[in-house]
Motif scaffolding. Sequence first.
Motif, PDB file in Angstrom:
ATOM      1  N   HIS A 226     -13.372  19.561 -21.200  1.00  0.00           N
ATOM      2  CA  HIS A 226     -12.106  20.281 -21.207  1.00  0.00           C
ATOM      3  C   HIS A 226     -11.526  20.318 -22.618  1.00  0.00           C
ATOM      4  O   HIS A 226     -11.622  19.346 -23.374  1.00  0.00           O
ATOM      5  CB  HIS A 226     -11.091  19.598 -20.283  1.00  0.00           C
ATOM      6  CG  HIS A 226     -11.329  19.874 -18.830  1.00  0.00           C
ATOM      7  ND1 HIS A 226     -11.100  21.103 -18.261  1.00  0.00           N
ATOM      8  CD2 HIS A 226     -11.770  19.070 -17.824  1.00  0.00           C
ATOM      9  CE1 HIS A 226     -11.395  21.058 -16.969  1.00  0.00           C
ATOM     10  NE2 HIS A 226     -11.805  19.838 -16.677  1.00  0.00           N
ATOM     11  N   GLY A 227     -10.897  21.442 -22.968  1.00  0.00           N
ATOM     12  CA  GLY A 227     -10.182  21.518 -24.224  1.00  0.00           C
ATOM     13  C   GLY A 227      -8.933  20.657 -24.180  1.00  0.00           C
ATOM     14  O   GLY A 227      -8.402  20.356 -23.112  1.00  0.00           O
ATOM     15  N   GLU A 228      -8.459  20.274 -25.349  1.00  0.00           N
ATOM     16  CA  GLU A 228      -7.250  19.461 -25.416  1.00  0.00           C
ATOM     17  C   GLU A 228      -6.030  20.305 -25.036  1.00  0.00           C
ATOM     18  O   GLU A 228      -5.958  21.498 -25.337  1.00  0.00           O
ATOM     19  CB  GLU A 228      -7.059  18.905 -26.824  1.00  0.00           C
ATOM     20  CG  GLU A 228      -8.124  17.903 -27.246  1.00  0.00           C
ATOM     21  CD  GLU A 228      -7.855  17.331 -28.626  1.00  0.00           C
ATOM     22  OE1 GLU A 228      -6.717  17.511 -29.122  1.00  0.00           O
ATOM     23  OE2 GLU A 228      -8.765  16.729 -29.195  1.00  0.00           O
ATOM     24  N   TYR A 229      -5.070  19.661 -24.389  1.00  0.00           N
ATOM     25  CA  TYR A 229      -3.857  20.360 -23.975  1.00  0.00           C
ATOM     26  C   TYR A 229      -2.960  20.640 -25.186  1.00  0.00           C
ATOM     27  O   TYR A 229      -2.822  19.811 -26.088  1.00  0.00           O
ATOM     28  CB  TYR A 229      -3.092  19.516 -22.959  1.00  0.00           C
ATOM     29  CG  TYR A 229      -1.725  20.066 -22.631  1.00  0.00           C
ATOM     30  CD1 TYR A 229      -1.593  21.163 -21.792  1.00  0.00           C
ATOM     31  CD2 TYR A 229      -0.577  19.511 -23.190  1.00  0.00           C
ATOM     32  CE1 TYR A 229      -0.341  21.678 -21.495  1.00  0.00           C
ATOM     33  CE2 TYR A 229       0.666  20.019 -22.902  1.00  0.00           C
ATOM     34  CZ  TYR A 229       0.788  21.105 -22.058  1.00  0.00           C
ATOM     35  OH  TYR A 229       2.018  21.615 -21.774  1.00  0.00           O
ATOM     36  N   ALA A 230      -2.366  21.812 -25.209  1.00  0.00           N
ATOM     37  CA  ALA A 230      -1.360  22.143 -26.220  1.00  0.00           C
ATOM     38  C   ALA A 230      -0.305  23.021 -25.565  1.00  0.00           C
ATOM     39  O   ALA A 230      -0.637  23.926 -24.784  1.00  0.00           O
ATOM     40  CB  ALA A 230      -1.988  22.863 -27.405  1.00  0.00           C
ATOM     41  N   HIS A 231       0.953  22.767 -25.863  1.00  0.00           N
ATOM     42  CA  HIS A 231       2.046  23.560 -25.292  1.00  0.00           C
ATOM     43  C   HIS A 231       2.333  24.728 -26.235  1.00  0.00           C
ATOM     44  O   HIS A 231       2.610  24.531 -27.417  1.00  0.00           O
ATOM     45  CB  HIS A 231       3.303  22.711 -25.102  1.00  0.00           C
ATOM     46  CG  HIS A 231       4.243  23.287 -24.090  1.00  0.00           C
ATOM     47  ND1 HIS A 231       4.991  24.412 -24.344  1.00  0.00           N
ATOM     48  CD2 HIS A 231       4.542  22.919 -22.819  1.00  0.00           C
ATOM     49  CE1 HIS A 231       5.728  24.705 -23.278  1.00  0.00           C
ATOM     50  NE2 HIS A 231       5.477  23.810 -22.334  1.00  0.00           N
ATOM     51  N   MET A 232       2.264  25.946 -25.717  1.00  0.00           N
ATOM     52  CA  MET A 232       2.366  27.122 -26.561  1.00  0.00           C
ATOM     53  C   MET A 232       3.758  27.351 -27.139  1.00  0.00           C
ATOM     54  O   MET A 232       3.925  28.138 -28.068  1.00  0.00           O
ATOM     55  CB  MET A 232       1.914  28.354 -25.786  1.00  0.00           C
ATOM     56  CG  MET A 232       0.426  28.388 -25.499  1.00  0.00           C
ATOM     57  SD  MET A 232      -0.606  28.414 -26.997  1.00  0.00           S
ATOM     58  CE  MET A 232      -1.190  26.708 -27.027  1.00  0.00           C
ATOM     59  N   SER A 233       4.766  26.641 -26.634  1.00  0.00           N
ATOM     60  CA  SER A 233       6.100  26.788 -27.218  1.00  0.00           C
ATOM     61  C   SER A 233       6.100  26.320 -28.668  1.00  0.00           C
ATOM     62  O   SER A 233       6.924  26.779 -29.472  1.00  0.00           O
ATOM     63  CB  SER A 233       7.131  25.981 -26.417  1.00  0.00           C
ATOM     64  OG  SER A 233       6.859  24.594 -26.487  1.00  0.00           O
ATOM     65  N   THR A 234       5.185  25.428 -29.021  1.00  0.00           N
ATOM     66  CA  THR A 234       5.111  24.932 -30.401  1.00  0.00           C
ATOM     67  C   THR A 234       4.366  25.899 -31.315  1.00  0.00           C
ATOM     68  O   THR A 234       4.363  25.720 -32.531  1.00  0.00           O
ATOM     69  CB  THR A 234       4.433  23.554 -30.446  1.00  0.00           C
ATOM     70  OG1 THR A 234       3.104  23.667 -29.918  1.00  0.00           O
ATOM     71  CG2 THR A 234       5.203  22.538 -29.614  1.00  0.00           C
TER      72      THR A 234
END
Length: 455
Positions: A226-234
């Motif tokens: 799985h790819g690492e999680y990132a929140h797109m608001s950043t």
Amino acid sequence: MNLFVPSECTDPSCIVRDQEVLRSRMDKYLQAYEQLDYFSGSVLVALDGEIVLNEGYGMADREHEVKNTRDTIFQLGSVSKSFTAAAIMLMHEQGVINTDQPIDRYLADFPNGDTITIHHLLTHTSGLSHPVGLNTKVSMKLENVVHKFRDQPLAFPPGDQFQYGSSGYILLTYLIEQVSGKPFEAFLQDHIFHPLGMHHSGYDVHNRILKHRAAGYSAAGDEVVHGEYAHMSTHAGAAGLYSTTGDLYLWDQALHSDLLFSRQTRERLFTPFLQNYGYGWYIDRQSLGGRLRTRIHHGGLGNPGYFTRMTRFADERLLIVVLSNFLLSPLEKMNRDLAEMMFGETVTFPDKPEVQAPVQPMRYGGFAGTYEAFIPIHVTVEHGRLFINIFGFKLELFLQSEAAEQIDFYAKAAYVRISFRKNFSGKIDGATIHWLGEEGYYAKRRDEYEHAATR
């Protein structure tokens, strides 16, 4: 090695026009990558406004065995910048802002706002530093993201240099919201997505339910993960949007018309400045089919496990969109090969290594060390296994073949090959590395690692 050799094109200006032949050839080529598990995603190719190919390959969700289709939604990464730049130019056409004006005219009290113009932000020449201490795994208000770089010293005087990054386009997102009085996504929906019928595009809020959203994947060791999680608001308008191949086709068609912009505005979008960067696009020349052709393009990739590219040959009305949910897909090669097919050139299909079993147990310690190319590349031995550490990825290497002057290895989890070169005394002094199917580049081994101990 499998080759596709076209017979239709002998003239340098040729484009293969038989769409059914083209679709079949490109589909077989893409299936070859899919079958080797080097690519999963969706691909669209269009010529003169007509779609030649629009298909999905591999899995959108490996755990539930859901396949990618032409309707699968992908995070766009930095391809998002083209939409943020377009939003700015729409406001410029409306007379709401002027791209040549300093940003303090619209954002009061912004440090160096009297010398940084909107044009500088659009072209990555503002000198803004990268965000400091930004936690990309949590939701953040846009104003708080801006505060992660607004008070940092400028890297250079505005306009002097090109430095690609996110800060300028995050600040453009903030400017759009402050001047328009609308949330960024609402502005895009009202002025771009809805007018063009792009009903599968938007700002990627992670907790939103999106039908047909692809999961993102990467590689580690010898397997896909799985790819690492990132929140797109950043990431905001620098890399926070999602779309489909079909919606990006609609976007391309609009960029050939006056539907959204005047011709003058479109020309400004696609005028290259420092490092061939325009407003949200790279504009350069690429040799294909025996001549140089103007290429307008942008790619995007990120830890969530997505790799994307949109390429436009505007003079020929050729569009190539490749959206992948596997971070180590060989997208640069695939994109170039698809263009070469359209322009009648010969392309090489990917192949699976014919592995030769070692005559005796391999002693990996002789390969360990640091190899210097344009970046340091580390080869390590851990518990009797050989790994290459490159571009932040750690991939296990497996013996492919051994000859008098070199020993070849490959990675199972991605399209990576490495050929270690022996010197006259039989020791390894360098390596040729083929990263994601690209042409090999040579990396010289550092002397201090030449006698690395066997573990």
